[in-house]
Design an enzyme around this catalytic site. Sequence first.
Site, mmCIF file in Angstrom:
data_model
loop_
_atom_site.group_PDB
_atom_site.id
_atom_site.type_symbol
_atom_site.label_atom_id
_atom_site.label_comp_id
_atom_site.label_asym_id
_atom_site.label_seq_id
_atom_site.Cartn_x
_atom_site.Cartn_y
_atom_site.Cartn_z
ATOM 1 N NE ARG A 1 21.767 64.753 17.290
ATOM 2 C CZ ARG A 1 21.549 64.953 18.582
ATOM 3 N NH1 ARG A 1 21.615 66.144 19.089
ATOM 4 N NH2 ARG A 1 21.263 63.927 19.355
ATOM 5 C CE LYS B 1 25.343 64.547 22.610
ATOM 6 N NZ LYS B 1 25.049 63.096 22.716
ATOM 7 N NE ARG C 1 15.727 61.656 25.811
ATOM 8 C CZ ARG C 1 16.921 62.101 25.392
ATOM 9 N NH1 ARG C 1 17.685 62.798 26.231
ATOM 10 N NH2 ARG C 1 17.347 61.861 24.177
ATOM 11 N NE ARG D 1 18.498 58.973 20.690
ATOM 12 C CZ ARG D 1 18.580 58.911 22.021
ATOM 13 N NH1 ARG D 1 17.849 58.017 22.680
ATOM 14 N NH2 ARG D 1 19.367 59.708 22.683
ATOM 15 N NE ARG E 1 18.656 59.747 28.580
ATOM 16 C CZ ARG E 1 19.435 60.174 27.591
ATOM 17 N NH1 ARG E 1 20.243 61.188 27.783
ATOM 18 N NH2 ARG E 1 19.389 59.589 26.418
HETATM 19 P P1 AP5 Z 1 23.439 62.081 29.083
HETATM 20 O O1 AP5 Z 1 24.328 63.079 29.709
HETATM 21 O O2 AP5 Z 1 21.985 62.356 29.079
HETATM 22 O O3 AP5 Z 1 23.958 61.754 27.595
HETATM 23 P P2 AP5 Z 1 23.826 62.591 26.240
HETATM 24 O O4 AP5 Z 1 25.076 62.385 25.484
HETATM 25 O O5 AP5 Z 1 23.394 63.993 26.534
HETATM 26 O O6 AP5 Z 1 22.675 61.737 25.589
HETATM 27 P P3 AP5 Z 1 21.372 62.132 24.784
HETATM 28 O O7 AP5 Z 1 20.681 60.826 24.550
HETATM 29 O O8 AP5 Z 1 20.568 63.212 25.462
HETATM 30 O O9 AP5 Z 1 21.964 62.663 23.489
HETATM 31 P P4 AP5 Z 1 21.319 62.687 22.155
HETATM 32 O O10 AP5 Z 1 22.349 63.467 21.455
HETATM 33 O O11 AP5 Z 1 20.931 61.438 21.502
HETATM 34 O O12 AP5 Z 1 19.887 63.327 22.456
HETATM 35 P P5 AP5 Z 1 19.362 64.821 22.439
HETATM 36 O O13 AP5 Z 1 18.573 65.008 23.657
HETATM 37 O O14 AP5 Z 1 20.439 65.789 22.126
HETATM 38 O O15 AP5 Z 1 23.746 60.653 29.754
HETATM 39 C C1 AP5 Z 1 23.020 59.502 29.391
HETATM 40 C C2 AP5 Z 1 22.815 58.617 30.644
HETATM 41 O O16 AP5 Z 1 24.081 58.114 31.092
HETATM 42 C C3 AP5 Z 1 22.219 59.376 31.850
HETATM 43 O O17 AP5 Z 1 21.363 58.510 32.542
HETATM 44 C C4 AP5 Z 1 23.440 59.737 32.714
HETATM 45 O O18 AP5 Z 1 23.111 59.822 34.080
HETATM 46 C C5 AP5 Z 1 24.381 58.568 32.424
HETATM 47 N N1 AP5 Z 1 25.801 58.954 32.388
HETATM 48 C C6 AP5 Z 1 26.342 60.076 31.844
HETATM 49 N N2 AP5 Z 1 27.688 60.072 31.968
HETATM 50 C C7 AP5 Z 1 28.006 58.902 32.593
HETATM 51 C C8 AP5 Z 1 29.238 58.296 33.012
HETATM 52 N N3 AP5 Z 1 30.433 58.889 32.797
HETATM 53 N N4 AP5 Z 1 29.178 57.092 33.621
HETATM 54 C C9 AP5 Z 1 27.987 56.468 33.838
HETATM 55 N N5 AP5 Z 1 26.794 56.993 33.486
HETATM 56 C C10 AP5 Z 1 26.801 58.203 32.858
HETATM 57 O O19 AP5 Z 1 18.407 64.775 21.132
HETATM 58 C C11 AP5 Z 1 17.213 64.039 21.124
HETATM 59 C C12 AP5 Z 1 16.581 64.110 19.748
HETATM 60 O O20 AP5 Z 1 16.306 65.494 19.415
HETATM 61 C C13 AP5 Z 1 17.462 63.611 18.585
HETATM 62 O O21 AP5 Z 1 17.378 62.200 18.420
HETATM 63 C C14 AP5 Z 1 16.852 64.383 17.402
HETATM 64 O O22 AP5 Z 1 15.633 63.812 16.986
HETATM 65 C C15 AP5 Z 1 16.556 65.735 18.024
HETATM 66 N N6 AP5 Z 1 17.695 66.658 17.886
HETATM 67 C C16 AP5 Z 1 18.426 67.203 18.904
HETATM 68 N N7 AP5 Z 1 19.411 67.981 18.409
HETATM 69 C C17 AP5 Z 1 19.299 67.916 17.059
HETATM 70 C C18 AP5 Z 1 20.045 68.481 15.990
HETATM 71 N N8 AP5 Z 1 21.112 69.291 16.223
HETATM 72 N N9 AP5 Z 1 19.679 68.185 14.729
HETATM 73 C C19 AP5 Z 1 18.627 67.402 14.457
HETATM 74 N N10 AP5 Z 1 17.887 66.813 15.431
HETATM 75 C C20 AP5 Z 1 18.210 67.080 16.715
#
Ligand code: AP5
Length: 223
Positions: free
Chosen positions: A88, A13, A160, A171, A127
């Site tokens: 979410r 994402k 991270r 997660r 990552r």
């Molecule tokens: P990446 O693009 O970073 O993936 P992502 O979907 O953004 O993954 P996240 O882990 O950041 O999402 P998340 O939703 O769990 O965490 P968030 O930071 O929002 O890609 C991942 C890896 O794969 C990278 O290394 C990339 O290079 C690689 N990659 C990407 N695309 C690829 C492809 N096509 N092929 C190969 N490799 C690829 O949230 C973190 C924490 O914050 C949550 O756990 C929660 O505690 C809190 N939080 C955030 N938002 C909320 C909310 N709305 N409500 C409550 N808590 C929240």
Amino acid sequence: MYLVMIGPPGAGKGTQAVRIAWQYGIAHVATGDIFRNAVKEKTPLGLKAKSYMESGQLVPDEIVIDMIAERLEEPDCRSGFVLDGFPRTLNQAQALDGVLAKLTLSLDRVILVDVPFEELVNRATGRRVCKDCGANYHIVYSPPSKPGVCDRCGGELYQRDDDKEETVRKRLQVYVSESQPLAAYYQDKGILSRIDGNRTIDEVTEAIVREIEALGLASRGKK
Ligand code: AP5
């Protein structure tokens, strides 16, 4: 153009949201990034969010909703945004509808990036993120030219805390119970696009751009 990017942890994402925001000149609003910065800066928001994030739990809805309501009022969001990591939960999705209605805005599209679960574990555990500029790498799929060093700014790369395998699996469980129902919520509203995220990063971007263009979304937005 007002977009939301949903999908499981590690689906890509953030990677895609950065590219789409840049290509269409719209704001990229990532709740995970906002929380990580707040934790790093030890702000009151960061202190509240820290323990939830470290254990792979969601930060409570009321904290996230207030934060996003404030963020969406900022001027850079008026002509368009891509929300990454919010909503979410169904409660957050309903709250977002209310926040947007007050701003006389509505979502154009919700893009679900779909990837098989085992691949998600590989993506998240591999990552690496730049401590200084936040750029995202993967040790196999998109490695930096020099291991451990950011290509963009020369900063140090780190893993991270919530990208350890055990926390990633937690997660994923939270995603299934709390976030998966969002697909049906937006499907019922007729604004969901499912994109196969199990392809190269460029191929996924091309698929999203094709969808945006086919639906004629690019020109939407208030000036
Ligand atoms: P990446 O693009 O970073 O993936 P992502 O979907 O953004 O993954 P996240 O882990 O950041 O999402 P998340 O939703 O769990 O965490 P968030 O930071 O929002 O890609 C991942 C890896 O794969 C990278 O290394 C990339 O290079 C690689 N990659 C990407 N695309 C690829 C492809 N096509 N092929 C190969 N490799 C690829 O949230 C973190 C924490 O914050 C949550 O756990 C929660 O505690 C809190 N939080 C955030 N938002 C909320 C909310 N709305 N409500 C409550 N808590 C929240």
